[in-house]
Each structure stands twice: as C-alpha cells, then as structure tokens.
Design an enzyme around this catalytic site. Structure first.
Site, PDB file in Angstrom:
ATOM      1  N   PRO A  27      63.125  71.901  54.516  1.00 52.50           N
ATOM      2  CA  PRO A  27      64.043  72.274  53.284  1.00 52.50           C
ATOM      3  C   PRO A  27      64.686  73.089  53.572  1.00 52.50           C
ATOM      4  CG  PRO A  27      62.113  73.670  53.261  1.00 52.50           C
ATOM      5  CD  PRO A  27      61.839  72.449  54.662  1.00 52.50           C
ATOM      6  N   GLU A  28      66.419  72.495  54.001  1.00 51.07           N
ATOM      7  CA  GLU A  28      67.476  73.632  54.264  1.00 51.07           C
ATOM      8  C   GLU A  28      68.191  73.045  52.835  1.00 51.07           C
ATOM      9  OE1 GLU A  28      69.316  74.311  57.269  1.00 51.07           O
ATOM     10  OE2 GLU A  28      67.916  74.187  59.048  1.00 51.07           O
ATOM     11  N   LYS A  66      68.837  77.144  48.276  1.00 54.98           N
ATOM     12  CA  LYS A  66      68.079  76.251  48.411  1.00 54.98           C
ATOM     13  C   LYS A  66      67.218  76.409  47.076  1.00 54.98           C
ATOM     14  CE  LYS A  66      68.182  77.616  52.829  1.00 54.98           C
ATOM     15  NZ  LYS A  66      67.297  78.664  54.445  1.00 54.98           N
ATOM     16  N   ARG A 101      64.055  84.850  64.522  1.00 53.70           N
ATOM     17  CA  ARG A 101      64.127  83.223  64.438  1.00 53.70           C
ATOM     18  C   ARG A 101      64.665  82.861  65.312  1.00 53.70           C
ATOM     19  NH1 ARG A 101      64.001  80.636  58.696  1.00 53.70           N
ATOM     20  NH2 ARG A 101      62.964  79.271  59.692  1.00 53.70           N
TER      21      ARG A 101
END
Length: 265
Positions: free
Chosen positions: A2-3, A52, A252
């Site tokens: 999911p982007e 999103k 990240r």
DNA sequence: CGATTATGATTAA
DNA sequence: TAATCCTAATCGC
C-alpha cells in the site's frame, strides 16, 4: 502493497463495485462488529482517496475511513462471497463483488469533519488533479531535512512510501541524504513530476514497476518483483549494476546507487 | 514451526 | 530512536 497508487486504485475499483446500491457489511473477525453493523444496508455515495487514506461516504453522512498501514490489504471476491480467509476485519458485499479488508491500521466510521481534519493534515497528493505542486516545491526548498525523509513525510507530499521514495530519488539522480534546501527548484519540480508519473503508472498496473520494462525487454506484467525497482531493496543497481548503498532515513532503510546518485556535498 | 520481514504511522522515552 | 499495533508470507533450522 500500500502506497498511494494502491489506495487510488482501490477507490476506483470499489467505486465501480459498490457505489449506488446497499452494501452488506460484516466483520467476520469481530474486531469491527459495531462499525460493520452500523454500515450494514447503507448506500455508499462516493469513494475517495487522499494519499494513503481511503474514504467511503454513505447516504446517511457516515464515512468509512480506512488506512491500510504496512500490512493492511483489501481482497476482492465475487458475490456471494466464499468463507472469509484469515482475519477479515470488514467485509463489504456488493451485488457482484465483495471486498474483504484485513490488517488495516485504521478502520473506523467517522464524520465529515474528521475527514476534513485528516485531509487537512496532508500535503498535496500528486494523484489528485487539483494537487498544489507549488506548495510541495516551496516546502522542500525551505527544509533542511534530507529529501529522503521529506518524501516519506505525508505532510509534505501525500501518498509516497518507502518504495517510491527510493525510486524517485534514483530516477531524479538525487542522493536521498541531500537536504531539501540544497536542491534546485528544477530538481524538486522534477521529483514532483516523476511522483505523478510513477504513481499513475502504479494505479494503472496495480503494482509498483519503476524500471522501464523496455530496458528488460519484457512487458510490465512479466517483470518479476525483484526486478521491478532500480534500487529499492536491491544489492545492485538495476540499471548499471553498481552495488547499492543502504541509508537509514526517517527510521527506515532506503537504497541508492552511488554511481548515479552522488552523495551531497 | 518459530523467527523474520514488509510498500505505515503513532506514541512513548 | 524504540516500542508498538495490525496480518501473512517467507525464511531458516
């Protein structure tokens, strides 16, 4: 999964499948029992994606707010649906199609005011036709934070995640550690344009393929996942073969090609 | 079969 | 920065 492209594609598909007729809503897993009961039998009037975030507005004024987070997923089944597979938080059954939601970070019935609040906190979404590109350019140009962090910040630009941030920096030839304010207006505009192009491609293909399939000599649908990106999660650059550099940004990992994305400074 | 990992984001420290 | 939440696929033993 999911982007932003995933969410916009879901909005489009679910709009076609569900809008205009009553849905049967249930929570096979049980964790959304009250919300599902409230929505059951209601008629969705509109479905919308912002970054999103996914919203279904019902005739009653209720809004279903969904955010998939890292592991959330929608699966489409034919109606009448088979037994749910796994932990299905919400099942929305339309006339011909049923959508099963699992693992969302947000699944809630909210008011339009809440929608405004959520959307108001987001930066421009390159997938929305009215998106304010100038705002993105101005924000990035003023910030000292690395561009690789700014691209993940949903208040700066909405809809980009860990794959696209790595790939957009690569496609623009910019090292992700470069401070936003060290970029030229042309570079920032280029990033915005690439974001729009890539996200739109993602919506069309319903997956992220940032490599040029022509470079691989196969149709996009046959590009293997490991080959679908130039630098994201790769040991070597997908274009020139140089070993990639791993950089931690905004908590990240991201990847860059030292040959095509020279370090700043 | 347990550990690890993942395209996310918030909260606590 | 770390812990935490959500779920499922994949990896290593």
């Amino acid at each position: 999964m999911p982007e932003g492209h995933t969410i916009h594609r879901l909005a489009r598909d679910q709009r076609r499948d569900l809008v205009g007729r009553p849905v049967r809503a249930s929570s096979p897993q049980g964790r959304f029992a009250a919300g599902a009961a409230r929505l059951d039998g209601q008629v969705p009037l509109a479905t919308d994606a912002w970054g999103k975030h996914l919203f279904h507005t019902f005739a009653s004024g209720d809004v279903l707010h969904v955010h998939l987070g890292l592991i959330g997923r929608f699966r489409r089944r034919t109606s009448p649906p088979p037994e749910p597979v796994g932990a299905v938080r919400l099942r929305m059954a339309g006339a011909a199609s049923t959508w099963d939601l699992s693992g969302p970070i947000v699944c809630a019935v909210v008011t339009p005011d809440r929608v405004d609040e959520v959307v108001g906190a987001l930066g421009p979404d390159p997938l929305r036709p009215d998106a304010d590109a100038e705002a993105f350019v101005a924000t990035v140009a003023r910030r000292a934070a690395p561009i690789g962090a700014l691209l993940l910040d949903q208040r700066v630009v909405a809809g980009i995640g860990n794959v696209y941030r790595a790939e957009l920096c690569f496609l623009a030839g910019i090292h992700p550690a470069t401070p936003g304010r060290d970029l030229t207006v042309e570079q920032i505009t280029r990033l915005w344009d690439l974001a729009g192009q890539q996200l739109r491609l993602g919506v069309r293909r319903n997956r992220i393929v940032t490599v040029d399939p022509a470079e691989l000599g196969v149709p996009p649908s046959r590009v293997r996942r490991a080959d679908a990106t130039y630098v994201y999660h790769r040991d070597r650059c997908g274009r020139c073969g140089t070993p990639t550099e791993v950089v931690a940004l905004a908590g990240r990992r991201t990847w860059a090609c030292p040959a095509e994305q020279p370090r700043p400074g």
